[in-house]
Motif scaffolding. Sequence first.
Motif, PDB file in Angstrom:
ATOM      1  N   ILE A 112       5.328   4.518   1.570  1.00 38.10           N
ATOM      2  CA  ILE A 112       3.873   4.648   1.695  1.00 38.10           C
ATOM      3  C   ILE A 112       3.355   3.320   2.256  1.00 38.10           C
ATOM      4  O   ILE A 112       3.515   2.274   1.629  1.00 38.10           O
ATOM      5  CB  ILE A 112       3.207   4.943   0.336  1.00 38.10           C
ATOM      6  N   ILE A 113       2.748   3.366   3.447  1.00 35.90           N
ATOM      7  CA  ILE A 113       2.423   2.137   4.165  1.00 35.90           C
ATOM      8  C   ILE A 113       0.985   2.176   4.675  1.00 35.90           C
ATOM      9  O   ILE A 113       0.579   3.112   5.373  1.00 35.90           O
ATOM     10  CB  ILE A 113       3.389   1.923   5.349  1.00 35.90           C
ATOM     11  N   PRO A 158      -4.134   3.715   7.731  1.00 30.05           N
ATOM     12  CA  PRO A 158      -2.800   4.339   7.781  1.00 30.05           C
ATOM     13  C   PRO A 158      -2.058   3.912   9.037  1.00 30.05           C
ATOM     14  O   PRO A 158      -2.608   3.948  10.142  1.00 30.05           O
ATOM     15  CB  PRO A 158      -3.102   5.842   7.796  1.00 30.05           C
ATOM     16  N   ILE A 159      -0.801   3.492   8.878  1.00 28.72           N
ATOM     17  CA  ILE A 159      -0.009   3.077  10.049  1.00 28.72           C
ATOM     18  C   ILE A 159       1.352   3.770  10.054  1.00 28.72           C
ATOM     19  O   ILE A 159       2.279   3.339  10.727  1.00 28.72           O
ATOM     20  CB  ILE A 159       0.170   1.545  10.100  1.00 28.72           C
ATOM     21  N   LEU A 202      -0.099   8.134  -4.475  1.00 29.67           N
ATOM     22  CA  LEU A 202      -0.236   6.789  -3.907  1.00 29.67           C
ATOM     23  C   LEU A 202      -0.920   6.832  -2.546  1.00 29.67           C
ATOM     24  O   LEU A 202      -1.744   5.972  -2.228  1.00 29.67           O
ATOM     25  CB  LEU A 202       1.133   6.124  -3.811  1.00 29.67           C
ATOM     26  N   ALA A 203      -0.603   7.826  -1.732  1.00 28.18           N
ATOM     27  CA  ALA A 203      -1.270   7.966  -0.437  1.00 28.18           C
ATOM     28  C   ALA A 203      -2.763   8.249  -0.624  1.00 28.18           C
ATOM     29  O   ALA A 203      -3.605   7.718   0.119  1.00 28.18           O
ATOM     30  CB  ALA A 203      -0.615   9.080   0.369  1.00 28.18           C
ATOM     31  N   TYR A 237       2.607   7.815   5.592  1.00 26.28           N
ATOM     32  CA  TYR A 237       4.009   8.117   5.313  1.00 26.28           C
ATOM     33  C   TYR A 237       4.948   7.618   6.408  1.00 26.28           C
ATOM     34  O   TYR A 237       4.714   7.839   7.598  1.00 26.28           O
ATOM     35  CB  TYR A 237       4.223   9.624   5.148  1.00 26.28           C
ATOM     36  N   GLN A 238       6.023   6.962   5.991  1.00 26.46           N
ATOM     37  CA  GLN A 238       7.175   6.716   6.850  1.00 26.46           C
ATOM     38  C   GLN A 238       8.339   7.437   6.190  1.00 26.46           C
ATOM     39  O   GLN A 238       8.788   7.056   5.112  1.00 26.46           O
ATOM     40  CB  GLN A 238       7.498   5.227   6.977  1.00 26.46           C
ATOM     41  N   TYR A 239       8.824   8.492   6.822  1.00 26.04           N
ATOM     42  CA  TYR A 239       9.834   9.332   6.175  1.00 26.04           C
ATOM     43  C   TYR A 239      11.232   8.745   6.342  1.00 26.04           C
ATOM     44  O   TYR A 239      11.658   8.404   7.452  1.00 26.04           O
ATOM     45  CB  TYR A 239       9.782  10.746   6.734  1.00 26.04           C
ATOM     46  N   VAL A 240      11.941   8.658   5.232  1.00 26.17           N
ATOM     47  CA  VAL A 240      13.275   8.068   5.185  1.00 26.17           C
ATOM     48  C   VAL A 240      14.302   9.187   4.990  1.00 26.17           C
ATOM     49  O   VAL A 240      14.257   9.893   3.982  1.00 26.17           O
ATOM     50  CB  VAL A 240      13.379   7.057   4.027  1.00 26.17           C
TER      51      VAL A 240
END
Length: 548
Positions: free
Chosen positions: A294-295, A76-77, A65-66, A84-87
């Motif tokens: 994924i943002i 990309p933000i 997806l990225a 990626y924003q890691y959870v």
Amino acid sequence: MKIIFINILFFSLILNAQLNSPNFDKARNSINEGNFKRHLNYLGNDLFEGRGTGTIGGNLSAKYLALEYDRIGLQPIGRENTFYQYVPIHGSRPLSGSKLEVHSKSIISLELNKDYVLNKVGDQTFIPNPIDVVFAGYGIIAPEYDYNDYYDFDVEGKIVAVLEGEPFSENENYFNGVFPTIYSSSDSKERIALSRGARGIILIPNLFEEPNFSWEKVKQLFSFEKLSLAYSVTSQLSLILNPINCDIIFSATDYSYDDILQMHKENRIQSFPLNIKMNFKGEFKRRDFLAPNIIGMIKGTDKKLADSYLIISAHYDHLGIGSSINQDSIYNGVFDNAAGVSALLEIAEAFTKLTVKPKRSIIFMLLTGEEMGLLGSKYYVDHPIVPLYKTIANINIDGVASFDEFNSVVGFGTEYSTLENFLINSASQENLNVTDVPSIFMKSESFRMSDQITFASVGIPSILVMDGIDYKNLTKEEGLEKFIYFSDNIYHTPFDDLTQQLNYDAAVQHIKLLFRLSYNIADSIEEPEWNSGSPFINARLRTIAEKK
């Protein structure tokens, strides 16, 4: 009625003017079956092993997806200029060595999965010494309906057993009539019990309301690893009892399980001590890991409005590998939600084809951990990349039309905000009607069952748009029959895979509507607003005041 008509007319004039944007039709028409099908076949493939959160398949999906975001040209933000924003997530799986005992005239040991399943897991479920168990009706406190199962009933330090559901009513002013309220949810019952000082809760299936109840399906659903945000508070004991064992907890009273169901049927449920004790010692396999949201973003073109944001979201996770059914243990989640992710990718790519982008910025957000408690969206609103008060709306995509092309759509959550006006006008521009949510969908509380509720809970007007039951080639009865069959036999099973017969013309029709709706919102000078009396309006006012 006259005011409503004027408001809709006003919105219509604004939106029609906006659609003069160069190449809008060209961008809309770029949405096609080929691209959608390519993404769907990839994400729904066994290679990804059902895209379970924190698994190899889930991580492979995130990388794919990225790469697609990068190919499309989104900005990309995420972390360190990535998508990626890691959870941070904690995983826990109960083991067969877990020990639940009922102390009545004798000690009865209950077996995990055979006699009960754990609704919540963790160290706080540990109850080493036997404590009292009481029955608290439905486990509801609802002041607006003058209803309280805990009135003059002390449950502090005890385990509370409650019946699933809520009081029956045909009066829409009392527990929403034939439709369920939030009080019927297990989460609500748990919160209320714990607020009264209970150590844990036992959920008793209501066979009167669920005559087709299947313990095998319950076991299947609860066979997956339990996930939670790593920083969340550990849950207290919460379990669901197999109906065949329910008489055990009523054995020291004058009532049987059948008596309780009869009380429910006659609307005379009551609370009383069960005169038994219970203890629990769980054994768990634990792990901690990171899973990414994924943002990416398309920046708005208006100097002022570009600093406001529309979020278009879809969850990319599914259940992964679970209990085998007909020798298939991969829960591919093609409809839920590879289809929604594929739709979002198509919408994002269509926006990049616009010569003039919308006034406001658009964030495309593919979320992890939805199936295990909306974890990705909950983490995002706790750690927003752009301020919540500058986020004007959320369009969540959880499944797309797949039975047949349609003449109408329904908007889950439209009753709460002016997003209804945007939907009515966008649908009209696609030659579609907006109809009320059919009762069969309302019963599932659809608005509260996916990521849109997370965004709404922090004050962001949110909506989930699905096809209605007014189909072009199917009767309403045939459409409902397909929906019921899917719900009972395909949803959350290994059969939600690429062997499904999907109507791609219907899917493309749905995606084009979502693209138009997204464009209309992002290019409007008018922000969606909560309606007066909405349960989410105070959260909005709070984020604005705090500039959060």
